[in-house]
Write an enzyme that holds these catalytic residues in place. Structure first.
Site, PDB file in Angstrom:
ATOM      1  N   ASP A 156      40.321  21.058   7.196  1.00 47.34           N
ATOM      2  CA  ASP A 156      40.126  21.167   5.757  1.00 47.34           C
ATOM      3  C   ASP A 156      39.753  22.617   5.412  1.00 47.34           C
ATOM      4  O   ASP A 156      38.815  23.177   5.983  1.00 47.34           O
ATOM      5  CB  ASP A 156      38.998  20.218   5.361  1.00 47.34           C
TER       6      ASP A 156
ATOM      7  N   HIS B 246      43.210  20.957   1.215  1.00 46.98           N
ATOM      8  CA  HIS B 246      41.976  20.432   0.616  1.00 46.98           C
ATOM      9  C   HIS B 246      42.427  19.622  -0.590  1.00 46.98           C
ATOM     10  O   HIS B 246      43.163  20.124  -1.418  1.00 46.98           O
ATOM     11  CB  HIS B 246      41.067  21.600   0.200  1.00 46.98           C
TER      12      HIS B 246
ATOM     13  N   SER C 238      36.806  16.195  -2.617  1.00 50.00           N
ATOM     14  CA  SER C 238      35.837  17.258  -2.328  1.00 50.00           C
ATOM     15  C   SER C 238      34.435  16.790  -2.742  1.00 50.00           C
ATOM     16  O   SER C 238      34.001  15.733  -2.282  1.00 50.00           O
ATOM     17  CB  SER C 238      36.271  18.534  -3.051  1.00 50.00           C
TER      18      SER C 238
END
Ligand SMILES: *[C@@H]1O[C@H](CO)[C@@H](O)[C@H](O)[C@H]1NC(C)=O
Ligand SMILES: *[C@@H]1O[C@H](CO)[C@@H](O)[C@H](O)[C@H]1NC(C)=O
Ligand SMILES: *[C@@H]1O[C@H](CO)[C@@H](O)[C@H](O)[C@H]1NC(C)=O
Ligand SMILES: *[C@@H]1O[C@H](CO)[C@@H](O)[C@H](O)[C@H]1NC(C)=O
Ligand SMILES: *[C@@H]1O[C@H](CO)[C@@H](O)[C@H](O)[C@H]1NC(C)=O
Length: 478
Positions: free
Chosen positions: A273, A343, A177
């Site tokens: 995502d 994610h 991320s």
């Protein structure tokens, strides 16, 4: 994030998915030496920390540096708020341990390529993806807030070099991320700090944030990134290849700089995502709350999606593939792109390695065992890995994540088959998709090839004869 709405059948799903039990290695965190003196501090002024677990045997000279993620703070007030949280301060981590799992697991069965390497988990505390550097702190509510992401990164790497990384044989900078984005942004800098003799690469998990069009037809996310760059004064630490060409506020977007990264990079990402769907495709726009709410409803129950909403899903997918084309600048770059509602797939055992559900759909026809093997083969054996799932046209469930139940289960599961039928049937959608300027064509008809390239595995590589964009504009007929 939208609040979770748990339906009873979610429990059923939990039972259906075989969540792999994995034991973590719990490691005491190390405080970076002289960090405070150097001004290399977290938002609240505390010294950054990382957890290090030494490798075994010769592999101890191989290093995985994993940058934790956790979004960003885009305004001074947001950053002030973060000083009270674990992602803005090392206070808690100075006494509590960090758990190393999945890509950082020390078990061969869970992490066959990296388990015996020296593995480092860097705790995220700067709110800028490790690139901010502002001299002047902000003072609010009697709290001084620092914007020092780049100094934090450099101080950590220097600390690790002193801890033995200066004689590394192999080094992989990675993260998820905001940490995945950090790994891309700091990749060449990292390379320059490591000994020349070392093999160095970077891999970003869920860090390929695209400059996508949102459901309002705008780019709220682009503005969000611009604000982050501005607040943290990140511009001088963003890739020069990008800042010399365009406004620095656009240079946190990977598609604007990945082609110029000199060090080999790998991208692990889902085309759906969950963070990107919620914040790039369908961010909250206070001026148009109804549009947002209707899209949430479509996400909850895809059977309810209107044709226009379906077009948004497909446009996003198409934009994602186009952005990804920038990665093809170097044959040494690789990618593993699936369509999981997910994610951070390198941070969970079930999506990192060993679970069939994390494999690309139909990858049973190929020899790869999912994300972990793709990254491992690419780093260790220099395999050419270009795995892209073009077949799945709407998000699919690949994991159960109790922290994001709405996405990983509830949102996406119901109505999936119906939606697929809609996709297949609706000529109207195809017609409309062509009318959206950012989305010049429908997502191409399914085509997946699987063959052995000699260098490594090459599965799902796109059309060899034209460039990516062309392929989307003129999809080949099956
Ligand atoms: C300052 O603290 C007060 C009381 O805790 C809080 O309500 C306010 O939102 C804070 N201000 C900022 C800018 O964070
Ligand atoms: C800041 O500190 C001063 C002195 O201790 C105190 O009087 C004031 O109420 C504090 N302000 C906030 C917003 O906490
Ligand atoms: C760059 O972008 C920012 C944010 O969008 C804007 O405020 C600024 O004026 C732009 N700078 C230039 C030189 O165009
Ligand atoms: C989908 O539509 C049906 C019928 O109109 C409605 O009952 C249901 O509440 C809708 N679902 C969501 C999540 O909005
Ligand atoms: C990707 O790059 C390779 C060389 O690096 C080239 O052979 C191939 O045609 C490119 N593919 C596309 C679709 O651009």
């Amino acid at each position: 994030m939208t609040s979770a709405r748990l339906a009873p059948w979610v429990c059923l799903l939990v039972c259906m998915l075989s969540v792999l039990e994995s034991e973590s290695v719990d490691v005491t965190n190390t405080m970076v030496k002289n960090a405070v003196e150097r001004g290399a501090v977290c938002l609240d002024g505390s010294p950054p920390v990382y957890a290090i677990d030494r490798g075994r045997g010769e592999a101890a000279d191989n290093w995985v540096i994993y940058l934790e993620g956790g979004g960003w703070c885009a305004t001074e007030a947001e950053c002030l708020f973060r000083t009270t949280k674990d992602i803005g301060s090392s206070r808690r981590w100075q006494t509590e341990k960090s758990s190393l799992i999945a890509m950082l697991s020390d078990r061969k069965s869970e992490n066959p390529y990296f388990h015996h390497w020296t593995r480092v988990y860097v705790r995220y505390c700067d709110g800028s993806s490790y690139v901010g550097d502002r001299e002047k702190p902000f003072v609010g509510n009697n709290t001084t807030v620092y914007f020092r992401g780049a100094r934090v990164f450099n101080a950590i790497i220097e600390d690790l070099l002193a801890q033995g990384m200066k004689s590394a044989s192999n080094a992989l900078l990675t993260g998820c991320s905001a940490g995945g984005l950090g790994a891309l942004l700091q990749c060449d800098n990292f390379r320059s700090m490591l000994p020349e003799s070392a093999k160095v690469k970077c891999a970003a998990d869920a860090g390929f944030f695209i400059d996508g069009t949102d459901i309002y037809g705008g780019h709220l996310h682009r503005e969000h990134f611009a604000q982050i760059v501005q607040t943290h004064e990140s511009q001088k630490n963003l890739p020069k290849s990008c800042t010399s060409k365009m406004n620095a506020s656009l240079c946190m977007l990977p598609q604007n700089f990945v082609a110029d990264i000199q060090t080999p990079v790998f991208v692990v990402n889902s085309v759906y995502d969950t963070w990107q769907i919620e914040n790039i495709l369908m961010p909250m726009n206070k001026d148009q709350p109804a549009v947002h709410d209707q899209f949430v409803s479509c996400g909850h129950d895809m059977e309810n999606c209107t044709c226009d909403q379906v077009v948004h899903w497909r446009c996003f997918q198409s934009e994602f593939y186009q952005a990804l084309g920038k990665l093809n600048s170097s044959a040494r770059n690789g990618m593993f792109i699936n369509a999981c509602a997910s994610h951070c797939q390198t941070q969970k055992q079930e999506t990192w390695y060993g679970s069939s559900i994390s494999k690309l759909r139909d990858s049973s026809s190929g020899p790869l065992q999912g994300v972990g093997q793709a990254v491992g083969e690419w780093f260790v054996n220099d395999a050419t890995i270009r795995m892209v799932d073009y077949k799945t046209q709407s998000p699919r469930v690949c994991e159960y994540n109790p922290e994001e139940p709405h996405w990983n289960n509830h949102y996406v599961f119901r109505g999936l088959d119906l939606l697929l039928k809609k996709f297949a049937l609706a000529d109207e959608i195809r017609r409309k998709a062509r009318l959206v300027p950012q989305c010049p064509a429908q997502v191409p008809a399914y085509r997946q090839e699987s063959y052995y390239s000699g260098l490594g595995y090459l599965v799902g590589e796109i059309n060899q004869t034209s460039n990516w964009t062309d392929w989307f504009i003129n999809p080949p007929r099956d």
